[in-house]
Design a protein around this motif. Sequence first.
Motif, mmCIF file in Angstrom:
data_model
loop_
_atom_site.group_PDB
_atom_site.id
_atom_site.type_symbol
_atom_site.label_atom_id
_atom_site.label_comp_id
_atom_site.label_asym_id
_atom_site.label_seq_id
_atom_site.Cartn_x
_atom_site.Cartn_y
_atom_site.Cartn_z
ATOM 1 N N ILE A 22 49.052 53.745 78.849
ATOM 2 C CA ILE A 22 49.465 54.698 80.221
ATOM 3 C C ILE A 22 48.045 54.406 80.877
ATOM 4 O O ILE A 22 48.053 54.168 82.204
ATOM 5 C CB ILE A 22 49.718 55.934 79.688
ATOM 6 C CG1 ILE A 22 50.942 55.938 79.188
ATOM 7 C CG2 ILE A 22 49.363 56.747 80.877
ATOM 8 C CD1 ILE A 22 51.080 57.542 78.561
ATOM 9 N N GLY A 23 46.770 54.369 80.540
ATOM 10 C CA GLY A 23 45.445 54.066 81.211
ATOM 11 C C GLY A 23 45.671 52.732 81.694
ATOM 12 O O GLY A 23 45.321 52.756 83.041
ATOM 13 N N LEU A 24 46.023 51.602 80.952
ATOM 14 C CA LEU A 24 45.877 50.504 81.731
ATOM 15 C C LEU A 24 46.933 50.265 82.757
ATOM 16 O O LEU A 24 46.589 49.642 83.766
ATOM 17 C CB LEU A 24 46.129 49.593 80.509
ATOM 18 C CG LEU A 24 44.986 49.347 79.656
ATOM 19 C CD1 LEU A 24 45.491 48.222 78.479
ATOM 20 C CD2 LEU A 24 43.974 48.684 80.408
ATOM 21 N N PHE A 36 46.095 49.468 86.785
ATOM 22 C CA PHE A 36 46.539 48.391 87.301
ATOM 23 C C PHE A 36 47.610 49.031 88.614
ATOM 24 O O PHE A 36 47.434 48.181 89.693
ATOM 25 C CB PHE A 36 47.751 47.570 86.466
ATOM 26 C CG PHE A 36 48.245 46.551 87.121
ATOM 27 C CD1 PHE A 36 47.547 45.177 87.420
ATOM 28 C CD2 PHE A 36 49.549 46.588 87.379
ATOM 29 C CE1 PHE A 36 48.288 44.101 87.750
ATOM 30 C CE2 PHE A 36 50.426 45.269 87.901
ATOM 31 C CZ PHE A 36 49.763 44.185 88.231
ATOM 32 N N ASP A 37 48.302 50.164 88.556
ATOM 33 C CA ASP A 37 48.926 50.532 89.745
ATOM 34 C C ASP A 37 48.083 50.906 90.781
ATOM 35 O O ASP A 37 48.327 50.622 91.950
ATOM 36 C CB ASP A 37 49.830 51.727 89.090
ATOM 37 C CG ASP A 37 50.802 52.164 90.281
ATOM 38 O OD1 ASP A 37 51.365 51.489 91.035
ATOM 39 O OD2 ASP A 37 50.611 53.634 90.451
ATOM 40 N N PHE A 38 47.008 51.752 90.402
ATOM 41 C CA PHE A 38 46.097 52.145 91.282
ATOM 42 C C PHE A 38 45.436 50.843 92.047
ATOM 43 O O PHE A 38 45.304 50.642 93.454
ATOM 44 C CB PHE A 38 44.832 52.773 90.662
ATOM 45 C CG PHE A 38 43.802 53.319 91.633
ATOM 46 C CD1 PHE A 38 44.009 54.646 92.301
ATOM 47 C CD2 PHE A 38 42.593 52.739 91.673
ATOM 48 C CE1 PHE A 38 43.289 54.925 93.060
ATOM 49 C CE2 PHE A 38 41.679 53.341 92.411
ATOM 50 C CZ PHE A 38 41.837 54.469 93.365
ATOM 51 N N GLY A 39 45.007 49.936 91.343
ATOM 52 C CA GLY A 39 44.566 48.633 92.100
ATOM 53 C C GLY A 39 45.533 47.977 93.014
ATOM 54 O O GLY A 39 44.931 47.547 93.931
ATOM 55 N N VAL A 40 46.744 47.865 92.277
ATOM 56 C CA VAL A 40 47.718 47.262 93.185
ATOM 57 C C VAL A 40 47.833 47.807 94.702
ATOM 58 O O VAL A 40 48.200 47.373 95.744
ATOM 59 C CB VAL A 40 48.727 46.896 92.534
ATOM 60 C CG1 VAL A 40 50.151 46.496 93.434
ATOM 61 C CG2 VAL A 40 48.483 45.788 91.529
ATOM 62 N N THR A 41 48.013 49.321 94.312
ATOM 63 C CA THR A 41 48.291 50.128 95.362
ATOM 64 C C THR A 41 47.154 50.053 96.600
ATOM 65 O O THR A 41 47.305 50.113 97.753
ATOM 66 C CB THR A 41 48.480 51.702 95.131
ATOM 67 O OG1 THR A 41 49.472 51.741 94.153
ATOM 68 C CG2 THR A 41 48.651 52.603 96.298
ATOM 69 N N HIS A 42 45.934 50.096 96.204
ATOM 70 C CA HIS A 42 44.868 49.911 97.141
ATOM 71 C C HIS A 42 44.822 48.391 97.717
ATOM 72 O O HIS A 42 44.538 48.307 98.833
ATOM 73 C CB HIS A 42 43.547 50.144 96.710
ATOM 74 C CG HIS A 42 43.252 51.687 96.396
ATOM 75 N ND1 HIS A 42 42.919 52.548 97.526
ATOM 76 C CD2 HIS A 42 43.428 52.453 95.495
ATOM 77 C CE1 HIS A 42 42.852 53.664 97.095
ATOM 78 N NE2 HIS A 42 43.087 53.839 95.843
ATOM 79 N N ALA A 43 45.095 47.537 97.033
ATOM 80 C CA ALA A 43 45.087 46.023 97.512
ATOM 81 C C ALA A 43 46.167 45.906 98.765
ATOM 82 O O ALA A 43 45.964 45.298 99.685
ATOM 83 C CB ALA A 43 45.376 45.105 96.409
ATOM 84 N N VAL A 44 47.239 46.301 98.191
ATOM 85 C CA VAL A 44 48.383 46.496 99.227
ATOM 86 C C VAL A 44 48.310 47.287 100.449
ATOM 87 O O VAL A 44 48.381 46.809 101.834
ATOM 88 C CB VAL A 44 49.772 46.945 98.709
ATOM 89 C CG1 VAL A 44 50.784 47.062 99.960
ATOM 90 C CG2 VAL A 44 50.152 46.001 97.695
ATOM 91 N N SER A 45 47.480 48.403 100.439
ATOM 92 C CA SER A 45 46.905 49.106 101.481
ATOM 93 C C SER A 45 45.939 48.474 102.292
ATOM 94 O O SER A 45 46.037 48.528 103.614
ATOM 95 C CB SER A 45 46.165 50.347 101.156
ATOM 96 O OG SER A 45 47.282 51.223 100.535
ATOM 97 N N ALA A 46 44.914 47.678 101.593
ATOM 98 C CA ALA A 46 43.971 46.909 102.473
ATOM 99 C C ALA A 46 44.740 45.930 103.163
ATOM 100 O O ALA A 46 44.078 45.397 104.397
ATOM 101 C CB ALA A 46 43.014 46.447 101.380
ATOM 102 N N VAL A 47 45.570 45.210 102.625
ATOM 103 C CA VAL A 47 46.463 43.948 103.219
ATOM 104 C C VAL A 47 47.016 44.371 104.495
ATOM 105 O O VAL A 47 47.053 43.822 105.428
ATOM 106 C CB VAL A 47 46.843 43.184 102.219
ATOM 107 C CG1 VAL A 47 47.902 41.994 102.860
ATOM 108 C CG2 VAL A 47 46.141 42.488 101.297
ATOM 109 N N PHE A 48 47.974 45.390 104.316
ATOM 110 C CA PHE A 48 48.972 45.725 105.215
ATOM 111 C C PHE A 48 48.454 47.032 106.033
ATOM 112 O O PHE A 48 49.298 47.445 106.857
ATOM 113 C CB PHE A 48 50.211 45.999 104.326
ATOM 114 C CG PHE A 48 50.925 44.928 103.863
ATOM 115 C CD1 PHE A 48 51.334 43.615 104.534
ATOM 116 C CD2 PHE A 48 50.801 44.387 102.465
ATOM 117 C CE1 PHE A 48 51.900 42.367 104.152
ATOM 118 C CE2 PHE A 48 51.613 43.358 101.900
ATOM 119 C CZ PHE A 48 51.723 42.391 102.813
ATOM 120 N N GLY A 49 47.471 47.487 105.618
ATOM 121 C CA GLY A 49 46.867 48.572 106.514
ATOM 122 C C GLY A 49 47.524 49.994 106.271
ATOM 123 O O GLY A 49 47.752 50.939 106.569
#
Length: 95
Positions: free
Chosen positions: A76-78, A82-95
Amino acid sequence: MEDAVVKQTRAQRKAAKRRAKARRAAGGSSSPRRKRTSPALFVRQIIAELRKVVWPTRSELFTYTSVVVVFVAVIIGLVAAFDFGVTHAVSAVFG
């Protein structure tokens, strides 16, 4: 010299199909049906199989349960990380 395998003619194949169909209609089949198991015999077989099972002791059960709970928590932690990292990466790319 002819091959060892004998080829059937179309008429022979049709005749074989007709014979098989007639056998099925008459109640015969190519393989005999097995007799069904009675419900009482089925239950006796289940009980006999359960007697063969090596049941865990209370301490083994506690250990196995603990291992499963810890493993699930780690997974669950992993997945959450991963979800947290992908969410921030998508937010950084698409604003």
